[in-house]
Design an enzyme around this catalytic site. Structure first.
Site, short mmCIF file in Angstrom:
data_model
loop_
_atom_site.label_atom_id
_atom_site.label_comp_id
_atom_site.label_asym_id
_atom_site.label_seq_id
_atom_site.Cartn_x
_atom_site.Cartn_y
_atom_site.Cartn_z
N ASP A 106 1.03 -1.20 0.02
CA ASP A 106 -0.16 0.09 0.11
C ASP A 106 0.99 1.27 -0.04
O ASP A 106 1.83 1.42 -0.82
CB ASP A 106 -1.01 0.01 1.12
CG ASP A 106 -2.13 0.95 1.17
OD1 ASP A 106 -2.91 0.71 0.57
OD2 ASP A 106 -2.04 2.04 1.82
N TYR A 213 -2.31 11.51 2.41
CA TYR A 213 -2.71 11.76 1.08
C TYR A 213 -2.73 13.09 0.66
O TYR A 213 -2.83 13.42 -0.51
CB TYR A 213 -4.26 11.39 1.29
CG TYR A 213 -4.22 9.68 1.39
CD1 TYR A 213 -4.29 9.04 0.37
CD2 TYR A 213 -4.23 8.94 2.85
CE1 TYR A 213 -4.56 7.62 0.30
CE2 TYR A 213 -4.42 7.77 2.63
CZ TYR A 213 -4.47 6.94 1.56
OH TYR A 213 -4.55 5.76 1.76
N HIS A 268 -6.82 -6.81 -1.43
CA HIS A 268 -5.69 -5.72 -1.23
C HIS A 268 -4.70 -5.95 -0.04
O HIS A 268 -3.69 -5.70 -0.03
CB HIS A 268 -6.33 -4.37 -1.06
CG HIS A 268 -5.30 -3.19 -0.69
ND1 HIS A 268 -4.80 -2.57 -1.89
CD2 HIS A 268 -5.09 -2.44 0.25
CE1 HIS A 268 -3.94 -1.64 -1.25
NE2 HIS A 268 -4.06 -1.67 0.01
#
Length: 288
Positions: A106, A213, A268
């Site tokens: 990730d 982010y 994921h």
């Protein structure tokens, strides 16, 4: 099952930043650094640590900056990619290692790709799980509508304070639902979720985690060379709800020496769902 008593708490410094990490395996073994993603912490790799240590590697698994017990510097700029990469190099330097083996999942995979691009002379081999090469990621998020829709949360996280408020509401139910709802049934136990809630409860952690982010959108970093020139192994769970599997194949085009292993039934959260096979693929690749 893992034996946390065999893990050691260690710390590393990068300027004013202190990074908490877990270490295992022989101190004179080849160094493997494992980087977690969002919304995890070192515990995201807990099933791989012992197998790699048993294979003779010195395994270092940091809480990346902003997460769990590591420092949480103020300001979005502290979480720009060059800063995150500098933490990896600081760990290698303090271990006296010119080269390390590096793996990431990730966001940890994004940092791992970037470290290999910016400091190829410091990485012996690279393994990335379920995140594509940065150029592929950027192109798909902005130019492929199916991926743009899957990446909605990246844009939502740009909003001030609201993501933190929603994530922490009702004992972090948004976080636990995200983990459980996007993984195979039973992947995350009650004990696992308690570990995550404790990490998310650390003062300032949620804001720092989401700042990753925000920094990604505000501080675009052009790589001088987009080609990865270290041996690279991509592992990909094809049932990833967040990222399209075709991006894994596209990423190979940016590697001079790359290979791809796909997992048809994995999501994921690949290293949680297929820990034995992931550990084998890591140890085999790093040993060869």
């Amino acid at each position: 099952m893992f034996h946390i008593a065999s893990f050691q708490d260690v710390s590393f410094l990068n300027g004013s930043i202190t990074l908490h990490a877990i270490a295992a395996g022989p101190e004179d073994g080849p160094v493997v650094v494992l980087l977690h993603g969002f919304p995890e912490f070192w515990y995201g790799w807990h099933r791989e640590i012992e197998p790699l240590a048993a294979a003779g590697f010195r395994v270092i698994v940091p809480d990346q900056r902003g997460y769990n017990l590591s420092c949480k510097p103020r300001g979005v700029a502290s979480y720009a990619l060059p800063e995150l990469v500098s933490d990896v190099i600081a760990i290698a330097d303090q271990l006296g290692q010119q080269k390390i083996f590096l793996a990431g999942h990730d966001w940890g995979a994004a940092v791992a790709w970037s470290t290999a691009l910016l400091h190829p002379g410091r990485i012996e081999k690279l393994v990335v799980l379920n995140v594509p090469h940065p150029s592929v990621m950027r192109r798909y998020v902005y130019m492929r509508l199916p991926q743009t829709l899957r990446s909605w949360y990246i844009f939502f996280f740009q909003v001030p304070w609201l993501p933190e408020a929603l994530f922490s509401a009702f004992d972090f139910s948004m976080g636990t639902r995200a983990l459980c709802g996007s993984s195979r049934p039973g992947t995350f136990s009650t004990e696992d979720l308690a570990q995550y809630c404790a990490a998310w409860s650390q003062p300032g952690a949620l804001r720092a985690m989401i700042h990753w982010y925000r920094a990604a959108m505000r501080y675009r970093f052009p790589f001088p060379d987009r080609t990865v020139r270290v041996p690279t192994r991509i592992l990909w769970g094809e049932r990833d709800r967040f990222l399209m599997a075709e991006m894994a194949h596209e990423s190979l085009r940016y590697c001079t020496n790359g290979e791809l292993f796909t997992f048809a039934e994995a999501s994921h959260w690949l290293q949680h769902e297929e820990p034995t096979r992931v550990s084998q693929l890591l140890a085999e690749f790093f040993r060869s």
